[in-house]
Design a protein around this motif. Structure first.
Motif, PDB file in Angstrom:
ATOM      1  N   SER A 166       0.803  -1.286  -0.077  1.00 39.60           N
ATOM      2  CA  SER A 166       0.052   0.066   0.149  1.00 39.60           C
ATOM      3  C   SER A 166       1.061   1.242  -0.018  1.00 39.60           C
ATOM      4  O   SER A 166       2.069   1.159   0.396  1.00 39.60           O
ATOM      5  CB  SER A 166      -1.100  -0.017   1.429  1.00 39.60           C
ATOM      6  OG  SER A 166       0.011  -0.016   2.235  1.00 39.60           O
ATOM      7  N   SER A 167       0.381   2.328  -0.509  1.00 39.63           N
ATOM      8  CA  SER A 167       1.164   3.735  -0.589  1.00 39.63           C
ATOM      9  C   SER A 167       0.249   4.566  -0.781  1.00 39.63           C
ATOM     10  O   SER A 167      -1.074   4.506  -0.925  1.00 39.63           O
ATOM     11  CB  SER A 167       1.834   3.627  -1.887  1.00 39.63           C
ATOM     12  OG  SER A 167       1.336   3.752  -2.934  1.00 39.63           O
ATOM     13  N   HIS A 168       0.615   6.013  -0.134  1.00 36.12           N
ATOM     14  CA  HIS A 168      -0.202   7.229   0.139  1.00 36.12           C
ATOM     15  C   HIS A 168       0.585   8.368  -0.474  1.00 36.12           C
ATOM     16  O   HIS A 168       1.573   8.619  -0.102  1.00 36.12           O
ATOM     17  CB  HIS A 168      -0.644   7.400   1.191  1.00 36.12           C
ATOM     18  CG  HIS A 168      -1.594   8.669   1.461  1.00 36.12           C
ATOM     19  ND1 HIS A 168      -2.665   8.759   0.708  1.00 36.12           N
ATOM     20  CD2 HIS A 168      -1.177   9.765   1.991  1.00 36.12           C
ATOM     21  CE1 HIS A 168      -3.236  10.120   0.986  1.00 36.12           C
ATOM     22  NE2 HIS A 168      -2.130  10.729   1.903  1.00 36.12           N
ATOM     23  N   ASP A 169      -0.092   9.040  -1.478  1.00 35.53           N
ATOM     24  CA  ASP A 169       0.624  10.202  -1.751  1.00 35.53           C
ATOM     25  C   ASP A 169       1.929  10.212  -2.397  1.00 35.53           C
ATOM     26  O   ASP A 169       2.781  11.072  -2.025  1.00 35.53           O
ATOM     27  CB  ASP A 169       0.579  11.244  -0.490  1.00 35.53           C
ATOM     28  CG  ASP A 169       0.748  12.669  -1.079  1.00 35.53           C
ATOM     29  OD1 ASP A 169       0.326  13.128  -1.813  1.00 35.53           O
ATOM     30  OD2 ASP A 169       1.373  13.518  -0.062  1.00 35.53           O
ATOM     31  N   GLU A 170       2.218   9.200  -3.206  1.00 33.67           N
ATOM     32  CA  GLU A 170       3.462   8.966  -3.668  1.00 33.67           C
ATOM     33  C   GLU A 170       3.342   9.213  -5.387  1.00 33.67           C
ATOM     34  O   GLU A 170       3.870  10.178  -5.781  1.00 33.67           O
ATOM     35  CB  GLU A 170       3.809   7.475  -3.461  1.00 33.67           C
ATOM     36  CG  GLU A 170       4.143   7.383  -2.267  1.00 33.67           C
ATOM     37  CD  GLU A 170       4.983   6.017  -1.949  1.00 33.67           C
ATOM     38  OE1 GLU A 170       5.525   5.322  -2.848  1.00 33.67           O
ATOM     39  OE2 GLU A 170       4.938   5.288  -0.719  1.00 33.67           O
ATOM     40  N   LEU A 175      -3.733  10.390  -3.378  1.00 35.59           N
ATOM     41  CA  LEU A 175      -4.150   9.220  -3.485  1.00 35.59           C
ATOM     42  C   LEU A 175      -3.708   8.122  -2.837  1.00 35.59           C
ATOM     43  O   LEU A 175      -2.255   8.227  -2.621  1.00 35.59           O
ATOM     44  CB  LEU A 175      -4.463   8.935  -4.945  1.00 35.59           C
ATOM     45  CG  LEU A 175      -5.067  10.046  -6.079  1.00 35.59           C
ATOM     46  CD1 LEU A 175      -5.185   9.308  -7.485  1.00 35.59           C
ATOM     47  CD2 LEU A 175      -6.772  10.325  -5.249  1.00 35.59           C
ATOM     48  N   THR A 176      -4.241   7.192  -2.487  1.00 38.46           N
ATOM     49  CA  THR A 176      -3.819   5.921  -1.622  1.00 38.46           C
ATOM     50  C   THR A 176      -3.999   4.987  -2.866  1.00 38.46           C
ATOM     51  O   THR A 176      -4.856   4.721  -3.655  1.00 38.46           O
ATOM     52  CB  THR A 176      -4.613   5.656  -0.629  1.00 38.46           C
ATOM     53  OG1 THR A 176      -4.656   6.700   0.320  1.00 38.46           O
ATOM     54  CG2 THR A 176      -4.276   4.417   0.141  1.00 38.46           C
ATOM     55  N   SER A 177      -2.774   3.735  -2.675  1.00 38.08           N
ATOM     56  CA  SER A 177      -3.116   2.746  -3.692  1.00 38.08           C
ATOM     57  C   SER A 177      -2.818   1.611  -2.957  1.00 38.08           C
ATOM     58  O   SER A 177      -2.097   1.242  -1.887  1.00 38.08           O
ATOM     59  CB  SER A 177      -1.948   2.889  -4.667  1.00 38.08           C
ATOM     60  OG  SER A 177      -1.925   1.578  -5.479  1.00 38.08           O
ATOM     61  N   ILE A 195      -6.736   2.369  -6.778  1.00 37.42           N
ATOM     62  CA  ILE A 195      -6.132   3.854  -6.401  1.00 37.42           C
ATOM     63  C   ILE A 195      -7.584   4.576  -5.977  1.00 37.42           C
ATOM     64  O   ILE A 195      -8.617   4.346  -6.715  1.00 37.42           O
ATOM     65  CB  ILE A 195      -5.531   4.772  -7.397  1.00 37.42           C
ATOM     66  CG1 ILE A 195      -6.305   4.732  -8.746  1.00 37.42           C
ATOM     67  CG2 ILE A 195      -4.031   4.080  -7.703  1.00 37.42           C
ATOM     68  CD1 ILE A 195      -5.812   5.765  -9.716  1.00 37.42           C
ATOM     69  N   PRO A 198      -8.038   9.247   0.042  1.00 43.34           N
ATOM     70  CA  PRO A 198      -8.221   8.826   1.402  1.00 43.34           C
ATOM     71  C   PRO A 198      -9.256   8.556   1.862  1.00 43.34           C
ATOM     72  O   PRO A 198     -10.131   9.578   1.911  1.00 43.34           O
ATOM     73  CB  PRO A 198      -7.232   9.751   1.847  1.00 43.34           C
ATOM     74  CG  PRO A 198      -6.121  10.366   0.840  1.00 43.34           C
ATOM     75  CD  PRO A 198      -7.300  10.529  -0.207  1.00 43.34           C
ATOM     76  N   GLU A 203      -8.073  -2.665   4.235  1.00 45.09           N
ATOM     77  CA  GLU A 203      -6.873  -2.984   3.328  1.00 45.09           C
ATOM     78  C   GLU A 203      -7.025  -4.386   2.976  1.00 45.09           C
ATOM     79  O   GLU A 203      -6.896  -4.951   2.086  1.00 45.09           O
ATOM     80  CB  GLU A 203      -5.777  -2.293   3.819  1.00 45.09           C
ATOM     81  CG  GLU A 203      -5.589  -1.008   3.800  1.00 45.09           C
ATOM     82  CD  GLU A 203      -4.197  -0.094   3.659  1.00 45.09           C
ATOM     83  OE1 GLU A 203      -3.248  -1.124   4.004  1.00 45.09           O
ATOM     84  OE2 GLU A 203      -3.874   0.731   3.477  1.00 45.09           O
TER      85      GLU A 203
END
Length: 225
Positions: A166-170, A175-177, A195, A198, A203
């Motif tokens: 998971s990732s956020h703001d990258e 956005l979160t992925s 995507i 938030p 998850e």
């Protein structure tokens, strides 16, 4: 039997390489480039850039906007539709179902030898607002959930696989992925992901839906788990 002089072959190779680099710059630019911009980024004289662009226009690979800026042409779009067609066809219904189930934009991401590239996307049909991700978008495999999933496939000893990433703001600000691996023929690295803006989500539940869709795509491609 005659052969072309070595200098001619090398010159043709350089010209082809410059042309491919120019198309890459035009296609990946965050905002449309002018001919002057293209010349500067290629490190060539503006007149040479004009000749390149003129050739691209003749074959429909590049078009100019009303203000004279450059964008990829319809001919490239037609060619792109045939890229990894079997993979896209196999993935399309499962990406669409996944998006509708989770109300999130789903992505099919592959490795092109250098970076993670979004090959196709699906947006939820019932959502009031959706997040768009343009096919062809690229990012390093060190960034973003699908990139790191691919990195784990490429370098499993250094980056052991997780159930999901998971990732956020990258890759896309705000956005979160969430992403999981996708098994392809010949073991080619790939991932599917979602995507979304938030918000509170389970998850693990999202990852479970992703794994289910991933297995269905792999099965459709003839890959056995």
């Amino acid at each position: 039997m005659s052969t072309a002089p070595k200098s001619n072959i090398e010159g043709g190779s350089q010209t082809l390489g410059r042309g491919l680099q120019a198309l890459t710059l035009i296609g990946e630019a965050r905002s449309p480039l002018s001919v002057a911009d293209l010349a500067a980024q290629l490190g060539i004289h503006r007149s040479m850039a004009y000749r390149l662009v003129k050739t691209f226009e003749q074959y429909g690979f590049v078009e100019r906007t009303a203000s004279g800026e450059l964008e990829l042409g319809a001919r490239l779009g037609a060619l792109a539709r045939n890229v990894a067609q079997s993979l896209q066809s196999a993935a399309a219904p499962h990406l669409a179902a996944l998006s509708d189930e989770l109300l999130m934009t789903s992505l099919l991401v592959v490795f092109d030898g250098e970076e993670a590239v979004t090959l196709s996307t699906a947006e939820p049909r019932a959502a009031d607002a959706t997040v768009a991700q343009r096919p062809g978008t690229r990012h390093p495999i060190d960034n973003g959930a699908p990139g790191r999933v691919i990195r784990s496939q490429l370098h499993p000893q250094d980056f052991p696989a997780k159930d999901f990433e998971s990732s956020h703001d990258e890759v896309i600000p705000g956005l979160t992925s969430i992403a999981v691996p996708l098994a392809l023929p010949q073991g080619k690295p790939a991932a599917i992901a979602v995507i979304y803006p938030p918000r509170e989500v389970d998850e693990a539940k999202v990852a479970s839906a992703l794994h289910e869709a991933s297995a269905k795509i792999s099965t459709a491609l003839g890959v056995r788990s």
